[in-house]
Design an enzyme around this catalytic site. Structure first.
Site, PDB file in Angstrom:
ATOM      1  N   ARG A 193      -5.560   1.086  13.220  1.00 50.63           N
ATOM      2  CA  ARG A 193      -4.272   1.381  12.589  1.00 50.63           C
ATOM      3  C   ARG A 193      -4.517   2.377  11.458  1.00 50.63           C
ATOM      4  NH1 ARG A 193      -4.027  -0.694   7.503  1.00 50.63           N
ATOM      5  NH2 ARG A 193      -5.076  -2.658   6.986  1.00 50.63           N
ATOM      6  N   ASN A 213     -10.159   4.658   1.913  1.00 46.21           N
ATOM      7  CA  ASN A 213      -9.285   4.481   0.759  1.00 46.21           C
ATOM      8  C   ASN A 213      -9.546   5.590  -0.261  1.00 46.21           C
ATOM      9  OD1 ASN A 213      -7.342   2.305   0.754  1.00 46.21           O
ATOM     10  ND2 ASN A 213      -9.067   0.888   0.982  1.00 46.21           N
ATOM     11  N   GLU A 264       0.841  -1.203   0.000  1.00 46.94           N
ATOM     12  CA  GLU A 264       0.000   0.000   0.000  1.00 46.94           C
ATOM     13  C   GLU A 264       0.875   1.252   0.000  1.00 46.94           C
ATOM     14  OE1 GLU A 264      -2.988   0.829  -0.363  1.00 46.94           O
ATOM     15  OE2 GLU A 264      -4.359  -0.760   0.235  1.00 46.94           O
ATOM     16  N   ASP A 303     -10.293   0.699  -4.024  1.00 47.70           N
ATOM     17  CA  ASP A 303      -9.135   0.797  -3.132  1.00 47.70           C
ATOM     18  C   ASP A 303      -8.425   2.125  -3.363  1.00 47.70           C
ATOM     19  OD1 ASP A 303      -6.923   0.117  -1.405  1.00 47.70           O
ATOM     20  OD2 ASP A 303      -7.339  -1.988  -1.773  1.00 47.70           O
TER      21      ASP A 303
END
Length: 300
Positions: free
Chosen positions: A107, A154, A24, A204
């Site tokens: 996170r 995202n 990512e 995404d």
């Protein structure tokens, strides 16, 4: 809603064959011709010199997910417990601002720098728990929450002039559009749905080119979808890994697309059927990309 479409084949190479559990957060520094990306779960930061193809893997003591360039010697690294200033020469990291450090269940995830230098950062549950995430803005050193009750943030990206922002909640497969103050990168209106996907993979990571087109990785779809600023689906480009996760424009003319991928959640049969799972790719897309802005930490 977008129906099925044919995936275009474009010249594609493997930039890095090292597999990421969850690749990512790619970005590119044109001054040094260096691409950066993360393996979030593996707690690793990748550094690739594009002219030589040499890749260095840095071990992190935190779950890093994205970064922005501050200046020639420093980066602002987004991690599971905070934002860290990272020295690019020595790799030393110093905590700049905590980020949900009091919540062990979350996170960091997606992030991108607005043209004004404001840094948008998303958080999520470590097990993608429903509604546990949020999106924040770091504006001139102050961190504020913009949106909450998000499951998987995202596709954070911005129009070239900074007047429009985009973000998605992958769990709902909706890409949102929001009007912004170009000078601050902060919202002026409530967000509205721009694109909704039904099946065929999830929305995404994304990036916007110099023409305002949105290049969006489709998790589980093995492709990059390109949308107009009005949400019209224009094309889909094949990526050689099913779980394509996030794109970034790279190269001195920003004409190529770096795309990360992941093997998270894949069993052995799925991995065998997807031989390039977790690798990082370069797609020759002949795009009109643009450089990423630097993060501004305080008022100059």
């Amino acid at each position: 809603m977008i129906g099925g479409c044919k995936k275009e084949e474009v010249p594609t190479t493997v930039l890095c064959s090292e597999r990421c559990h969850l690749g990512e957060g790619p970005t590119y520094d044109v001054a040094t011709d260096t691409a950066w990306w993360f393996d979030i779960i593996g707690r690793r930061l990748f550094e690739a010199q594009l002219d030589t193809g040499r890749t260095t893997i840095h071990s992190l003591g935190v779950m890093g997910s994205a970064l922005g360039r501050i200046d020639a010697h420093r980066q602002l690294l987004v991690a599971d417990d905070g934002l860290y200033v990272r020295d690019t020469t020595e790799g030393r990291m110093t905590l700049y601002r905590p980020l949900e450090a009091d919540n062990a269940a979350t996170r960091s995830n997606d992030a991108r720098v607005h043209p004004s230098g404001t840094f948008w950062v998303g958080t999520m549950g470590r097990q993608a728990e429903r509604g546990l995430g949020a999106i924040y803005a770091l504006h001139r050193g102050e961190l504020s929450r913009l949106y909450d009750h998000i499951t998987i943030p995202n596709a954070i990206c911005f129009s070239p002039d900074g007047t429009v922002g985009y973000f998605a909640d992958t769990s709902d497969n909706v890409l949102f559009r929001v009007e912004l103050d170009a000078a601050t990168g902060l919202p002026r209106r409530e967000p509205s749905a721009l694109v909704t996907r039904r099946g065929g993979g999830g929305i995404d990571g994304a990036v916007v080119d110099a023409d305002g087109l949105i290049w969006n990785a489709r998790w589980g779809g093995g492709c990059i979808d390109v949308y107009s600023p009005q949400g019209e689906h224009l094309r889909s480009l094949r990526v050689p890994a099913r779980q394509s996760s996030c794109p970034a424009f790279v190269g001195q003319d920003f004409s190529r697309l770096l795309v990360t991928s992941a093997w998270q959640g894949m069993g052995e049969d799925a991995k065998r059927a997807d031989p390039d799972h977790g690798r990082t790719f370069l797609l020759d897309v002949a795009a009109r990309g643009r450089p990423e802005p630097d993060v501004k930490l305080a008022t100059a």
